[in-house]
Design a protein around this motif. Structure first.
Motif, PDB file in Angstrom:
ATOM      1  N   VAL A   1       0.840  -1.204   0.000  1.00  0.00           N
ATOM      2  CA  VAL A   1       0.000   0.000   0.000  1.00  0.00           C
ATOM      3  C   VAL A   1       0.872   1.248   0.000  1.00  0.00           C
ATOM      4  CG1 VAL A   1      -1.768   1.270   1.268  1.00  0.00           C
ATOM      5  CG2 VAL A   1      -1.890  -1.212   1.136  1.00  0.00           C
TER       6      VAL A   1
ATOM      7  N   SER B   1       0.734   4.231  -2.731  1.00  0.00           N
ATOM      8  CA  SER B   1       0.521   5.607  -2.297  1.00  0.00           C
ATOM      9  C   SER B   1       1.608   6.536  -2.836  1.00  0.00           C
ATOM     10  CB  SER B   1       0.499   5.665  -0.766  1.00  0.00           C
ATOM     11  OG  SER B   1       0.263   6.975  -0.318  1.00  0.00           O
ATOM     12  N   ASP B   2       2.861   6.109  -2.704  1.00  0.00           N
ATOM     13  CA  ASP B   2       3.973   6.944  -3.160  1.00  0.00           C
ATOM     14  C   ASP B   2       4.040   7.019  -4.682  1.00  0.00           C
ATOM     15  OD1 ASP B   2       4.730   7.649  -0.645  1.00  0.00           O
ATOM     16  OD2 ASP B   2       6.335   6.175  -0.458  1.00  0.00           O
TER      17      ASP B   2
ATOM     18  N   PHE C   1      -6.752   9.905  -2.233  1.00  0.00           N
ATOM     19  CA  PHE C   1      -6.230   8.553  -2.419  1.00  0.00           C
ATOM     20  C   PHE C   1      -4.888   8.392  -1.711  1.00  0.00           C
ATOM     21  CE2 PHE C   1      -3.738   5.346  -4.601  1.00  0.00           C
ATOM     22  CZ  PHE C   1      -4.619   4.279  -4.662  1.00  0.00           C
ATOM     23  N   ILE C   2      -4.011   9.383  -1.873  1.00  0.00           N
ATOM     24  CA  ILE C   2      -2.664   9.305  -1.282  1.00  0.00           C
ATOM     25  C   ILE C   2      -2.742   9.220   0.238  1.00  0.00           C
ATOM     26  CG2 ILE C   2      -0.537  10.597  -0.897  1.00  0.00           C
ATOM     27  CD1 ILE C   2      -1.005  11.754  -3.792  1.00  0.00           C
TER      28      ILE C   2
ATOM     29  N   SER D   1      -5.345   8.426   2.228  1.00  0.00           N
ATOM     30  CA  SER D   1      -6.042   7.244   2.746  1.00  0.00           C
ATOM     31  C   SER D   1      -5.148   6.009   2.670  1.00  0.00           C
ATOM     32  CB  SER D   1      -7.347   7.021   1.992  1.00  0.00           C
ATOM     33  OG  SER D   1      -7.114   6.846   0.602  1.00  0.00           O
ATOM     34  N   THR D   2      -4.433   5.846   1.593  1.00  0.00           N
ATOM     35  CA  THR D   2      -3.524   4.695   1.476  1.00  0.00           C
ATOM     36  C   THR D   2      -2.316   4.848   2.391  1.00  0.00           C
ATOM     37  OG1 THR D   2      -2.552   5.770  -0.482  1.00  0.00           O
ATOM     38  CG2 THR D   2      -4.197   4.041  -0.862  1.00  0.00           C
ATOM     39  N   TYR D   3      -1.847   6.076   2.551  1.00  0.00           N
ATOM     40  CA  TYR D   3      -0.708   6.325   3.443  1.00  0.00           C
ATOM     41  C   TYR D   3      -1.049   5.959   4.890  1.00  0.00           C
ATOM     42  CZ  TYR D   3       2.258   9.123   6.551  1.00  0.00           C
ATOM     43  OH  TYR D   3       3.067   9.542   7.565  1.00  0.00           O
TER      44      TYR D   3
END
Length: 247
Positions: free
Chosen positions: A195, A199-200, A218-219, A221-223
């Motif tokens: 994940v 994200s990155d 998105f970034i 929430s995944t981070y």
């Protein structure tokens, strides 16, 4: 050995553990919700917005501390994850002012965090084929975005991809064990690493190449999900350390 019975007992224990840990994650979940509800604009950074952004990760760091206090022991694994979380929170602060020239400082903090996570995950089993695969994927991505990079970022992104790949390699390698050594804790680190990569990847494309719709949501929430998954691995590791200490 009864493999089916062993697996059933193992996952039943994991289920009980997760249920007992759930309430302790409430501060993290609440502060994550606060971040998305407030949705403070990035065009006007402030210390308040920096605090709101890094609060969920700080709550995870407190979770690690509280877990250690509850066990009356603080394993080396947990210490490394804790310090990694603190560097991540510092990275969040720098990235709040990323458009003001502090983006590279944030990358450096996250790079240190990934090194600490890699240190915690250890070097066994080695699984060199996995390292080569991740290295090839990282090189392909870097080649794709290279033409968009300028100045120090040419070298900074290369270094960051290297340490992110190293962390992902160690996280995935420790889960690629024999059937009897697989565990939900190792699965958490693997899922967290995957994940984190996603994200990155989206962050890099959105920042260096071209804007993506809903990229920030998105970034982040995944981070937050990746950090939570990596943090949860301390529970199983602490249980193992506590077992060997008692015996």
């Amino acid at each position: 050995m009864d493999i089916m019975g062993y697996n059933e007992r193992r996952w039943k224990k994991a289920s009980v553990t997760i249920k007992s840990v759930g309430p302790k994650l409430i501060p993290f979940l609440k502060t994550s919700c606060i971040y998305f509800v407030l949705w403070l604009p990035t065009s006007n950074p402030s210390w308040f917005s920096a605090l709101i952004k890094c609060l969920p990760v700080l709550c995870l760091a407190f979770f690690v501390l509280a877990h250690g206090v509850g066990l009356r022991m603080f394993p080396s694994y947990s210490k490394k994850i804790l310090v990694g979380l603190l560097f991540s929170a510092l990275g969040d602060v720098f990235l709040t002012w990323g458009d003001q020239g502090f983006f590279i400082h944030g990358m450096a903090m996250f790079g240190i965090s990934h090194i600490l996570y890699s240190w915690a995950f250890g070097l066994r089993p080695l699984r060199l084929w996995l390292a080569l695969l991740l290295m090839a994927l990282g090189a392909a991505f870097y080649t794709a975005v290279y033409s968009y990079l300028q100045g120090p970022m040419v070298y900074a992104l290369a270094g960051y991809i290297l340490v992110l790949g190293m962390m992902s390699w160690r996280a995935m390698a420790r889960a690629a064990c024999s059937r009897y050594r697989r565990s939900w804790g190792r699965g958490c680190t693997t899922a967290g690493a995957v994940v984190f990569i996603v994200s990155d990847f989206v962050l890099a494309v959105d920042r260096f190449c071209f804007p993506l719709a809903h990229a920030r949501a998105f970034i982040m929430s995944t981070y937050y999900t990746a950090q939570m998954l990596i943090t949860l691995s301390i529970i199983e590791q602490s249980d193992q350390d506590n077992f060997w200490k008692r015996n």
